[in-house]
Every structure is written in C-alpha cells, then in structure tokens.
Scaffold this active site. Structure first.
Site, PDB file in Angstrom:
ATOM      1  N   ASP A 221       0.826  -1.199   0.000  1.00  0.00           N
ATOM      2  CA  ASP A 221       0.000   0.000   0.000  1.00  0.00           C
ATOM      3  C   ASP A 221       0.863   1.252   0.000  1.00  0.00           C
ATOM      4  O   ASP A 221       2.065   1.209   0.293  1.00  0.00           O
ATOM      5  CB  ASP A 221      -0.899   0.026   1.239  1.00  0.00           C
ATOM      6  CG  ASP A 221      -2.117  -0.869   1.097  1.00  0.00           C
ATOM      7  OD1 ASP A 221      -2.426  -1.262  -0.032  1.00  0.00           O
ATOM      8  OD2 ASP A 221      -2.752  -1.163   2.127  1.00  0.00           O
ATOM      9  N   LYS A 243      -3.435   3.116  -2.714  1.00  0.00           N
ATOM     10  CA  LYS A 243      -4.778   3.689  -2.755  1.00  0.00           C
ATOM     11  C   LYS A 243      -4.654   5.135  -2.305  1.00  0.00           C
ATOM     12  O   LYS A 243      -4.681   5.427  -1.121  1.00  0.00           O
ATOM     13  CB  LYS A 243      -5.720   2.912  -1.834  1.00  0.00           C
ATOM     14  CG  LYS A 243      -5.961   1.485  -2.297  1.00  0.00           C
ATOM     15  CD  LYS A 243      -7.001   0.824  -1.423  1.00  0.00           C
ATOM     16  CE  LYS A 243      -7.347  -0.548  -1.951  1.00  0.00           C
ATOM     17  NZ  LYS A 243      -8.392  -1.206  -1.169  1.00  0.00           N
ATOM     18  N   THR A 304      -0.697   0.215  15.081  1.00  0.00           N
ATOM     19  CA  THR A 304      -1.680   1.063  14.408  1.00  0.00           C
ATOM     20  C   THR A 304      -1.407   2.540  14.642  1.00  0.00           C
ATOM     21  O   THR A 304      -1.036   2.960  15.748  1.00  0.00           O
ATOM     22  CB  THR A 304      -3.110   0.727  14.872  1.00  0.00           C
ATOM     23  OG1 THR A 304      -4.022   1.690  14.336  1.00  0.00           O
ATOM     24  CG2 THR A 304      -3.222   0.735  16.385  1.00  0.00           C
ATOM     25  N   MET A 358      -8.538   8.834   8.643  1.00  0.00           N
ATOM     26  CA  MET A 358      -9.060   9.146   7.305  1.00  0.00           C
ATOM     27  C   MET A 358     -10.172  10.192   7.354  1.00  0.00           C
ATOM     28  O   MET A 358     -11.163  10.108   6.633  1.00  0.00           O
ATOM     29  CB  MET A 358      -9.568   7.871   6.616  1.00  0.00           C
ATOM     30  CG  MET A 358      -8.506   6.797   6.465  1.00  0.00           C
ATOM     31  SD  MET A 358      -9.136   5.268   5.736  1.00  0.00           S
ATOM     32  CE  MET A 358     -10.126   4.633   7.102  1.00  0.00           C
TER      33      MET A 358
END
Length: 428
Positions: A221, A243, A304, A358
């Site tokens: 990614d 992406k 994360t 996001m």
C-alpha cells in the site's frame, strides 16, 4: 569486473540525484534517497501511484517525459531504474561523460556504482556488497540485522563470537534454497497479511520483517514505510497497490485476485499494509478471498497509527484521571451520509478520547456534528500528519477551530485527528 568496489557513505542532503524511471524499481529506491535528504528529480513518462503521492506531497520533482542529457545538469548521482537496456545505456553514457556515478538496475556490470543491501538500526546503517551476487549480500545483511536486534556486540565475548559464527554460517548457506527458491526451506503457495506499522520503518514487528525477507511477491500500500521496500531482494516482484485518498486507486477485488493468483502459482505473497491489517485496512476481505480459494493465510498484527501517531506527538490516548477510554473511528464517510455506520451523536456524549482516521476531507462536518450533539467546542483537539516519520507535523487546536486551522496549515493525509482532554495532558 575484477576490481573490488570502494565503499562510501554518500552525504546527499540537498544534493541533486536523478532517478530515471517511474516503475517498481524506482518505487523501491526513491524512499532511501529521500531519507538521505537528496533533492530527487524523477524523469519518467508515468509513475506508480506511490511515487505520484510523493510528488503531490512535494517530496520530489517529476518531469513527465523520457530522459534527455540536460536532466543531469547539477546531478551528483543518477539511478537508472528502467528495464530497457538501450535506454539505460544512453543514460549511463551521458553520466560517464560528466563523471557522475551511475547505478543501473538492468545491468550491474555496466554500472559505475552499486546499490548495497542495507539494514538500518537507529543511527547505524549497514551496507553489504556481495561481489555482484545480490542474494549473498542480502543473506549477510539479514544475519547482521539479527545481530543488531539482539543487542550491542562486545569485542571478544563468547556471545559475540557465537553470533559472529552464526552470521558466517548464514553467509555460507546462501546457495541453499527451499520451495519457490527462497531461503530456509519454507513452504510455497501462501499469503501473509503483514502490518507495516504507522510510518517509521523500524516499527514493523520482528515477525513481519522476517516474512518480508522471505517473500517472492510483495503487494504494498501507499502508507507502507518506503525504506522497507528498499530492503527487498532484487528478484522480489513488487506490486504497487497504492490507494491514494480521493485519487487513483486499484480496486480491492483486483488486489484480492493478485494475492490468490500469485499464491496459487506457488509464490509466497506478503500483503504489506500500513498500520494494522484489521484496523480499517480491509485485511478481513483479503483473508476471506484467500480462504475461498484455498490459500493459507498468516496474519501479522501491526502497530496502528491510531495509537502510535498521537504517542509520537506527545499525546497519550488514555491518561490517569483524564481519560479511561478511547474510541477509534473512520471519518472517510461524512456524518450525514446514508453510508455512514458511525453514531456520531453517541460519540459526542462520551467523555473519553476520540481518534479519527481518514477524516481530513470531512473534518469540518465531523466537528460540527460533534458540537451539535453536545461536545464542547473548547475541547482540545490535534491533528498529526505522517506520525512517527521525519515528515511529522502536529497541529494543536480546539474542536471548534481545528477544521479551519487544518485547512489553513495545508495538512494532508495521512493524518490522525485526536479529540479530548488528553491532547493537553502532557503539556507542562
């Protein structure tokens, strides 16, 4: 080529480096040049999505055409990352005329400089040249990385000697391969979903890195730390599954099919994902696709960004007497969209920390919704862009002002938004 190469550590900070080519090889090599502070000029008619993202972020310059000799004006180094031998030879000929060292991905014997196998351990960088044999260099490099991971080496100690013997043994065994031509006799035809962490290349787990070194195919990614790609074996197939938010993307179904097809063909495929595969990473969809095709899957959790980016900015997501809970949500869908699965009204009533991934595009709508449902506009808020990396930026504000200030500061994805009193908990 019989003469031994002369090893150097190039100090490229602020110096022009020209990369010719915009494909997988350039995707692997550019991050290390940027990490060295080089002024990178990329010359290629087209770019991979990962490289395009770096251009859009202002990290490098791109000339959208084929190479011309004037591109080497002021260059200190050139990397030829194309697989056309005639075109590569023309670039290296111009470099030779100007006495500029030239790395060639297509032909090491025609190059005037080689890219070594590299491992990094804090301030220590180890570069290994294998006499023209990339697999030998990678094996020795991996053994050295293992030594660095264990701890400092003490001259003359029994432990140091034992580890040195292990490294020598690993280098001697370089010709021994297992299934699919990989070291260690590992099985073929499988997939590993590996979390690469939040951005700092050293935050990948030990298991994740080990599987990455064994891979035949890496499907990566955009948010994957670029320096990890620089450490892949030269024969690894790199599939750029970037992406770019609100820009070009590769359909998830196509990514699933790549994983399945390569594994069924006998390859060991590592799906390298930023952060953790299961935290808004669509790793579950990829596992289900592999399972339906009978492909075994290993899942390796990653650090994360929802926790790591705030921590890198000095913000703990929980803190004694401040926050006993934290909630992580995706902000890629606007609060008023029928597609939204988030109960923003309920989140507004919580006293703990809210972490939004996001969410920059919809930040104005998100903050307005939280305030409309009772969250104080004076609640501390922060935005952390590219947390844990050298490009990290931090904006501290309030819930009522953070959207406007983020826009004014031109903060861009990837970024993590933190709302709650923890934003100011460690301020002194």
């Amino acid at each position: 080529m019989t003469a031994n190469p002369y090893p150097l550590g190039l100090r490229l900070d602020g110096r022009r480096v020209v990369v010719v080519g915009g494909g997988a090889v350039a995707t692997r090599r550019v991050p290390a040049l940027l990490d060295a502070g080089a002024d990178v000029l990329l010359v290629a008619p087209e770019l991979t999505p990962a490289l395009r993202a770096r251009v859009d972020a202002g990290r490098l310059h791109w000339v959208a055409r084929r190479f011309v000799p004037a591109d080497l004006d002021g260059a200190w180094l050139v990397q030829v990352a194309i697989d056309d031998p005639a075109a590569a030879a023309s670039v290296s000929a111009v470099a030779a005329e100007r006495r500029i060292f030239c790395v060639r991905a297509d032909d090491r014997t025609a190059a005037t400089a080689w890219t070594p196998a590299v491992t990094r351990h804090g301030p220590v960088t180890v570069a290994v040249l294998g006499g023209g044999d990339p697999r030998r260099a990678m094996t020795v490099r991996d053994a050295i990385r293992d030594l660095l991971a264990v701890g400092p080496l003490s001259d003359g100690s029994a432990a140091a000697q034992s580890r040195s013997d292990a490294a020598t043994g690993a280098a001697s065994a370089v010709g021994t391969t297992g299934a699919a031509g990989a070291p260690g006799g590992r099985q073929a035809g499988r997939v590993a979903l590996v979390g690469a962490g939040p951005g700092d290349a050293e935050l990948i787990t030990v298991k994740g890195w080990r599987l990455l070194t064994e891979a035949d195919v890496v499907v990566a990614d955009r948010l994957v730390p670029g320096l990890l790609l620089d450490e892949l074996r030269p024969d690894v197939e790199l599939v750029d599954a970037s992406k770019i938010p609100y820009g070009p993307s590769r359909a998830q179904e196509e990514i699933n099919q790549i994983l399945v097809d390569r594994a069924l063909a006998g390859a060991f495929v590592v799906r390298l994902k930023g952060g953790d595969p299961y935290v808004f990473g669509r790793g579950g969809e990829e596992l289900l696709a592999c399972a339906a095709a009978g492909v075994p899957v290993t899942v390796v959790p990653g650090v994360t960004s929802s926790i790591a980016a705030p921590a890198a900015a000095g913000i703990p997501v929980t803190h004694r007497a401040v926050a006993h809970e934290f909630t992580v949500v995706s902000g890629h869908v606007a609060p008023d969209s029928p597609a939204s699965l988030v109960r923003w009204d309920a989140l507004a009533g919580l006293r703990g920390t809210l972490v939004i991934l996001m969410g920059l595009k919809n930040l104005d709508a998100i903050t307005a919704t939280l305030i409309a449902h009772g969250r104080s506009p004076q609640t501390p808020a922060a935005v952390v862009q590219e947390g844990t990396t050298g490009a990290q930026r931090v904006l501290r504000s309030t819930l009522g002002e953070v959207a406007a200030e983020t826009l004014a500061a031109d903060l861009r994805p990837p970024a993590v938004v933190v709302v709650g009193d923890v934003v100011a908990a460690l301020n002194s």
